[in-house]
Motif scaffolding. Structure first.
Motif, PDB file in Angstrom:
ATOM      1  N   ASN A  19       0.792  -1.237   0.000  1.00 31.99           N
ATOM      2  CA  ASN A  19       0.000   0.000   0.000  1.00 31.99           C
ATOM      3  C   ASN A  19       0.825   1.288   0.000  1.00 31.99           C
ATOM      4  OD1 ASN A  19      -2.668  -1.027  -0.065  1.00 31.99           O
ATOM      5  ND2 ASN A  19      -2.643  -1.435   2.141  1.00 31.99           N
ATOM      6  N   SER A  20       1.888   1.373   0.836  1.00 34.82           N
ATOM      7  CA  SER A  20       2.619   2.641   0.921  1.00 34.82           C
ATOM      8  C   SER A  20       3.393   2.909  -0.376  1.00 34.82           C
ATOM      9  CB  SER A  20       3.555   2.682   2.134  1.00 34.82           C
ATOM     10  OG  SER A  20       4.441   1.605   2.098  1.00 34.82           O
ATOM     11  N   ALA A  21       3.914   1.861  -1.009  1.00 34.43           N
ATOM     12  CA  ALA A  21       4.594   2.032  -2.300  1.00 34.43           C
ATOM     13  C   ALA A  21       3.584   2.462  -3.359  1.00 34.43           C
ATOM     14  CB  ALA A  21       5.278   0.731  -2.713  1.00 34.43           C
TER      15      ALA A  21
ATOM     16  N   CYS B 260       0.840   4.202  -2.839  1.00 36.53           N
ATOM     17  CA  CYS B 260       0.518   5.620  -2.581  1.00 36.53           C
ATOM     18  C   CYS B 260       1.592   6.532  -3.153  1.00 36.53           C
ATOM     19  CB  CYS B 260       0.422   5.896  -1.083  1.00 36.53           C
ATOM     20  SG  CYS B 260      -1.102   5.329  -0.350  1.00 36.53           S
ATOM     21  N   ALA B 261       2.839   6.120  -2.966  1.00 35.95           N
ATOM     22  CA  ALA B 261       3.959   6.956  -3.414  1.00 35.95           C
ATOM     23  C   ALA B 261       4.043   7.009  -4.935  1.00 35.95           C
ATOM     24  CB  ALA B 261       5.261   6.428  -2.820  1.00 35.95           C
TER      25      ALA B 261
ATOM     26  N   LEU C 118      -0.283   5.352   6.321  1.00 33.50           N
ATOM     27  CA  LEU C 118       0.098   5.726   4.948  1.00 33.50           C
ATOM     28  C   LEU C 118       0.394   7.213   4.787  1.00 33.50           C
ATOM     29  CD1 LEU C 118      -2.452   3.576   2.892  1.00 33.50           C
ATOM     30  CD2 LEU C 118      -0.037   3.084   3.344  1.00 33.50           C
ATOM     31  N   LYS C 119       0.042   8.015   5.799  1.00 39.75           N
ATOM     32  CA  LYS C 119       0.157   9.480   5.693  1.00 39.75           C
ATOM     33  C   LYS C 119       1.506   9.952   5.122  1.00 39.75           C
ATOM     34  CE  LYS C 119      -1.123  13.592   8.280  1.00 39.75           C
ATOM     35  NZ  LYS C 119      -1.651  14.137   9.527  1.00 39.75           N
ATOM     36  N   PRO C 120       2.648   9.433   5.587  1.00 38.56           N
ATOM     37  CA  PRO C 120       3.919   9.923   5.039  1.00 38.56           C
ATOM     38  C   PRO C 120       4.108   9.605   3.548  1.00 38.56           C
ATOM     39  CG  PRO C 120       4.269   8.608   7.048  1.00 38.56           C
ATOM     40  CD  PRO C 120       2.841   8.420   6.642  1.00 38.56           C
ATOM     41  N   SER C 121       3.350   8.638   3.025  1.00 37.58           N
ATOM     42  CA  SER C 121       3.529   8.238   1.612  1.00 37.58           C
ATOM     43  C   SER C 121       2.567   8.962   0.676  1.00 37.58           C
ATOM     44  CB  SER C 121       3.297   6.735   1.456  1.00 37.58           C
ATOM     45  OG  SER C 121       4.042   6.027   2.399  1.00 37.58           O
ATOM     46  N   ILE C 122       1.657   9.776   1.244  1.00 37.60           N
ATOM     47  CA  ILE C 122       0.666  10.461   0.393  1.00 37.60           C
ATOM     48  C   ILE C 122       1.152  11.878   0.116  1.00 37.60           C
ATOM     49  CG2 ILE C 122      -1.748  11.194   0.198  1.00 37.60           C
ATOM     50  CD1 ILE C 122      -2.513   8.938   2.117  1.00 37.60           C
ATOM     51  N   ALA C 123       1.361  12.184  -1.163  1.00 37.93           N
ATOM     52  CA  ALA C 123       1.937  13.493  -1.541  1.00 37.93           C
ATOM     53  C   ALA C 123       0.887  14.593  -1.504  1.00 37.93           C
ATOM     54  CB  ALA C 123       2.527  13.390  -2.943  1.00 37.93           C
TER      55      ALA C 123
ATOM     56  N   SER D 166      -2.405  15.293  -3.907  1.00 38.74           N
ATOM     57  CA  SER D 166      -3.070  14.045  -4.320  1.00 38.74           C
ATOM     58  C   SER D 166      -4.576  14.149  -4.092  1.00 38.74           C
ATOM     59  CB  SER D 166      -2.559  12.854  -3.505  1.00 38.74           C
ATOM     60  OG  SER D 166      -1.182  12.682  -3.675  1.00 38.74           O
TER      61      SER D 166
END
Ligand code: NAP
Length: 234
Positions: free
Chosen positions: A68-70, A72-73, A94-99, A102
């Motif tokens: 999931n985090s990949a 999102c990125a 996931l917050k740190p992976s969402i730009a 978005s």
């Protein structure tokens, strides 16, 4: 990479895309030429799900699978299709992976089944709706759009056009318009501007009614909004 219409590819990451709702949307969008990333808590499960859709659509399918985090990125359009009970914890993770910039599309339906009750009963959410809870949890500068709550995953997985409208709610009109365009790629779907994100509460609750109707009548119900001028339907 470009879509059949010649537009630049815009990957859509489907978070929790290994379940019926995510797989159904992925299938229809891949068939429409969109580039899809299936997200999962497990990288391998994501890849298997992507391979299953490629098998159904053919080698021309633009689909891959990632944790999931990949996922999102790798995308600016994120589609969240996980059960309500996991929504807050997953979004925090996931917050740190969402730009910033978005769009997060939320299809989460808060059902009493999340707390041991019936799937035909909606669950009250402090913020008003699952989509509003999501809006509190995403990074600043991320637009939340509520949509796709009333589409049957089983029908999405099939070949027939859907007999259902998609009501799209957001506080960001530009994001909502883009998501209405994505909804309208699904055969049979008309996308309708449902106004502000707070209206997601009503749209989410309709799904509990549809689940009850499906149990009572043994079917796959949807909704149609009638009586609006043609311009209201996309
Ligand atoms: N099914 C429908 O017809 C339909 C229609 C409209 C809207 N919805 C809504 O869309 C959402 C997804 O529906 P679904 O039927 O596809 O659900 P699901 O099969 O129960 O879950 C979808 C995926 O979410 C992941 N997941 C499950 N529990 C999780 C947790 N606690 N934390 C993080 N990830 C978790 C799993 O993927 P991994 O294990 O691979 O991570 C699972 O495959 C729900 O909120 C549902 O109410 C469903």
């Amino acid at each position: 990479m470009s879509s059949p219409a010649g537009k630049p590819a815009r990957p859509i990451a489907i978070i929790g895309g290994t379940g019926p709702a995510g797989m159904g949307l992925a299938y229809r969008w891949v068939r429409a030429g969109e580039t899809i990333i299936i997200g999962s808590r497990d990288d391998q499960r994501a890849q298997l799900a992507a391979a299953a859709i490629e098998l159904k659509v053919g080698k021309q399918a633009n689909i891959s699978g990632m944790e999931n985090s990949a996922a999102c990125a790798a995308a600016d359009i994120l589609m969240l299709t996980i059960p309500f009970e996991g929504q807050a914890a997953l979004l925090k993770q996931l917050k740190p992976s969402i730009a910033e910039g978005s769009i997060l599309i939320d299809a989460t339906v808060p059902l009493a089944s999340s707390v041991g009750g019936r799937a035909s009963r909606p669950l009250g959410v402090w913020q008003g709706s699952a989509a509003q809870q999501a809006a509190e949890l995403v990074p600043k500068g991320v637009s939340v759009v509520a949509a796709f709550h009333n589409l049957s995953a089983e029908l999405l997985a099939g070949e027939e056009p859907l007999d259902c409208d998609v009501v799209v709610c957001s506080d960001d009109p530009d994001a909502a318009q883009l998501i209405r365009e994505l909804a309208a790629l699904i055969p049979g779907v008309r996308a309708i501007d449902g106004g502000k994100l707070e209206n997601a509460r009503i749209v989410e609750q309709i799904t509990a009614l549809l689940i009850g109707l499906n149990i009572r009548h043994k079917g796959h119900s949807g909704i149609r909004i009638t009586g609006l001028p043609p311009a209201a339907y996309r």
